[in-house]
Design a protein around this motif. Structure first.
Motif, PDB file in Angstrom:
ATOM      1  N   VAL A   1      84.232   1.219  86.946  1.00 22.82           N
ATOM      2  CA  VAL A   1      84.929   0.855  88.107  1.00 22.82           C
ATOM      3  C   VAL A   1      86.376   0.716  87.744  1.00 22.82           C
ATOM      4  O   VAL A   1      86.885   0.445  86.878  1.00 22.82           O
ATOM      5  CB  VAL A   1      84.541  -0.326  88.732  1.00 22.82           C
ATOM      6  N   GLU A   2      87.116   1.423  89.052  1.00 25.07           N
ATOM      7  CA  GLU A   2      88.379   0.942  88.952  1.00 25.07           C
ATOM      8  C   GLU A   2      88.839  -0.418  89.492  1.00 25.07           C
ATOM      9  O   GLU A   2      87.817  -0.733  90.588  1.00 25.07           O
ATOM     10  CB  GLU A   2      89.098   1.818  89.840  1.00 25.07           C
ATOM     11  N   MET A   3      89.774  -1.097  89.095  1.00 25.20           N
ATOM     12  CA  MET A   3      90.085  -2.334  89.665  1.00 25.20           C
ATOM     13  C   MET A   3      90.967  -2.241  90.873  1.00 25.20           C
ATOM     14  O   MET A   3      92.154  -1.632  90.752  1.00 25.20           O
ATOM     15  CB  MET A   3      90.470  -3.391  88.529  1.00 25.20           C
ATOM     16  N   ALA A   4      90.816  -2.968  91.856  1.00 25.11           N
ATOM     17  CA  ALA A   4      91.923  -3.176  92.972  1.00 25.11           C
ATOM     18  C   ALA A   4      92.052  -4.717  92.990  1.00 25.11           C
ATOM     19  O   ALA A   4      91.333  -5.537  93.338  1.00 25.11           O
ATOM     20  CB  ALA A   4      91.233  -2.669  94.196  1.00 25.11           C
ATOM     21  N   ALA A   5      93.266  -5.229  92.476  1.00 19.22           N
ATOM     22  CA  ALA A   5      93.557  -6.601  92.268  1.00 19.22           C
ATOM     23  C   ALA A   5      94.922  -7.003  93.222  1.00 19.22           C
ATOM     24  O   ALA A   5      94.814  -8.060  93.497  1.00 19.22           O
ATOM     25  CB  ALA A   5      93.886  -6.753  90.898  1.00 19.22           C
ATOM     26  N   THR A   6      95.680  -5.997  93.093  1.00 14.36           N
ATOM     27  CA  THR A   6      96.873  -6.268  94.019  1.00 14.36           C
ATOM     28  C   THR A   6      96.738  -6.013  95.356  1.00 14.36           C
ATOM     29  O   THR A   6      96.004  -5.387  95.677  1.00 14.36           O
ATOM     30  CB  THR A   6      98.243  -5.442  93.338  1.00 14.36           C
ATOM     31  N   GLU A   7      97.733  -6.581  96.260  1.00 14.87           N
ATOM     32  CA  GLU A   7      97.458  -6.659  97.611  1.00 14.87           C
ATOM     33  C   GLU A   7      97.525  -4.905  97.981  1.00 14.87           C
ATOM     34  O   GLU A   7      96.802  -4.426  98.725  1.00 14.87           O
ATOM     35  CB  GLU A   7      98.744  -7.434  98.295  1.00 14.87           C
ATOM     36  N   GLU A   8      98.348  -4.356  97.330  1.00  9.11           N
ATOM     37  CA  GLU A   8      98.409  -2.761  97.494  1.00  9.11           C
ATOM     38  C   GLU A   8      97.339  -2.102  97.166  1.00  9.11           C
ATOM     39  O   GLU A   8      96.930  -1.179  98.140  1.00  9.11           O
ATOM     40  CB  GLU A   8      99.884  -2.367  96.899  1.00  9.11           C
ATOM     41  N   GLU A   9      96.720  -2.512  96.171  1.00  5.98           N
ATOM     42  CA  GLU A   9      95.577  -1.710  95.638  1.00  5.98           C
ATOM     43  C   GLU A   9      94.412  -2.217  96.684  1.00  5.98           C
ATOM     44  O   GLU A   9      93.657  -1.108  97.134  1.00  5.98           O
ATOM     45  CB  GLU A   9      95.267  -2.286  94.210  1.00  5.98           C
ATOM     46  N   LYS A  10      94.437  -3.484  97.087  1.00  5.54           N
ATOM     47  CA  LYS A  10      93.361  -3.716  98.002  1.00  5.54           C
ATOM     48  C   LYS A  10      93.382  -3.206  99.433  1.00  5.54           C
ATOM     49  O   LYS A  10      92.302  -2.681  99.919  1.00  5.54           O
ATOM     50  CB  LYS A  10      93.016  -5.439  98.079  1.00  5.54           C
ATOM     51  N   THR A  11      94.573  -2.972  99.686  1.00  3.91           N
ATOM     52  CA  THR A  11      94.772  -2.501 100.917  1.00  3.91           C
ATOM     53  C   THR A  11      94.381  -0.936 101.041  1.00  3.91           C
ATOM     54  O   THR A  11      93.773  -0.414 102.070  1.00  3.91           O
ATOM     55  CB  THR A  11      96.503  -2.590 101.623  1.00  3.91           C
ATOM     56  N   LYS A  12      94.802  -0.110 100.049  1.00  2.41           N
ATOM     57  CA  LYS A  12      94.605   1.142  99.965  1.00  2.41           C
ATOM     58  C   LYS A  12      93.130   1.364  99.670  1.00  2.41           C
ATOM     59  O   LYS A  12      92.485   2.367 100.105  1.00  2.41           O
ATOM     60  CB  LYS A  12      95.529   2.085  98.970  1.00  2.41           C
ATOM     61  N   GLY A  13      92.593   0.848  98.683  1.00  7.42           N
ATOM     62  CA  GLY A  13      91.270   0.888  98.154  1.00  7.42           C
ATOM     63  C   GLY A  13      90.869   2.585  98.026  1.00  7.42           C
ATOM     64  O   GLY A  13      91.559   2.955  97.295  1.00  7.42           O
ATOM     65  N   LEU A  14      89.613   2.887  98.578  1.00  5.83           N
ATOM     66  CA  LEU A  14      89.309   4.268  98.536  1.00  5.83           C
ATOM     67  C   LEU A  14      89.886   5.129  99.577  1.00  5.83           C
ATOM     68  O   LEU A  14      89.300   6.286  99.679  1.00  5.83           O
ATOM     69  CB  LEU A  14      87.744   4.352  98.250  1.00  5.83           C
ATOM     70  N   MET A  15      90.636   4.736 100.328  1.00  8.52           N
ATOM     71  CA  MET A  15      91.030   5.764 101.469  1.00  8.52           C
ATOM     72  C   MET A  15      91.666   6.895 100.835  1.00  8.52           C
ATOM     73  O   MET A  15      92.198   7.048  99.798  1.00  8.52           O
ATOM     74  CB  MET A  15      92.463   5.069 102.089  1.00  8.52           C
ATOM     75  N   TYR A  16      91.377   8.082 101.778  1.00  8.67           N
ATOM     76  CA  TYR A  16      92.103   9.210 101.698  1.00  8.67           C
ATOM     77  C   TYR A  16      91.066  10.144 100.573  1.00  8.67           C
ATOM     78  O   TYR A  16      91.404  11.221 100.267  1.00  8.67           O
ATOM     79  CB  TYR A  16      93.388   9.439 101.373  1.00  8.67           C
TER      80      TYR A  16
END
Length: 163
Positions: free
Chosen positions: A55-70
């Motif tokens: 798994v890739e981690m999404a910890a920052t607000e920017e990472e959580k907002t983008k997630g797996l988009m696109y």
């Protein structure tokens, strides 16, 4: 003839230099702020056995907002783990997400609370955790059914150590 050869060598050197710098991520246009994904192991204990994921981690607000988009593809066995520490009610959506996902909502003790299977790509419909979640694991749609992953199963990852 000598001048053309010299110019040709200069272009070759410049091209090699740009290629090398691009390869190490220094000079490529548009590469600023782009980092390679760092994958971590994650295990889910199911009735059928232990399932391993990367798994890739999404910890920052920017990472959580983008997630797996696109993204257009997500390999089986890979996913993204969202860190929502401390545990909280979590709401997700599929805006700008082109691939159908299974969203696995995980409580602070590492137990799966809820699974939203086969989410609709590009939808703005809100998908709720249904309780306090510390993490959300997104994997390719059909993964939960394929591997027998169910609410109550335990997820092993450093995010859930120590609750």
């Amino acid at each position: 003839m000598m001048r053309m050869r010299k110019v040709g060598l200069e272009w070759l050197r410049a091209g090699l230099c740009i290629a090398l710098l691009s390869w190490i991520g220094v000079a490529a246009p548009g590469s600023a702020g782009v980092r390679a994904a760092e994958f971590q192991p994650l295990e889910i204990g199911t009735r059928a056995g232990v399932r391993m994921f990367s798994v890739e981690m999404a910890a920052t607000e920017e990472e959580k907002t983008k997630g797996l988009m696109y993204r257009k593809h997500l390999p089986d066995g890979q996913g993204m783990l969202f860190d929502f520490s401390p545990a909280q009610q979590v709401s997700m959506w599929m805006k700008n997400t082109y691939i159908s996902l299974d969203m696995i909502f995980i409580g602070p003790d590492g137990r799966i609370l809820r699974i939203a299977e086969n989410t609709e790509p590009l939808s703005t419909r809100i998908i709720s955790s249904g309780g306090l979640a510390k993490g959300v694991l997104e994997v390719i749609a059909g993964t939960a059914k394929k591997y027998g992953i169910a609410p109550g199963d335990r997820v092993s990852h450093p995010l859930f150590n120590g609750h």
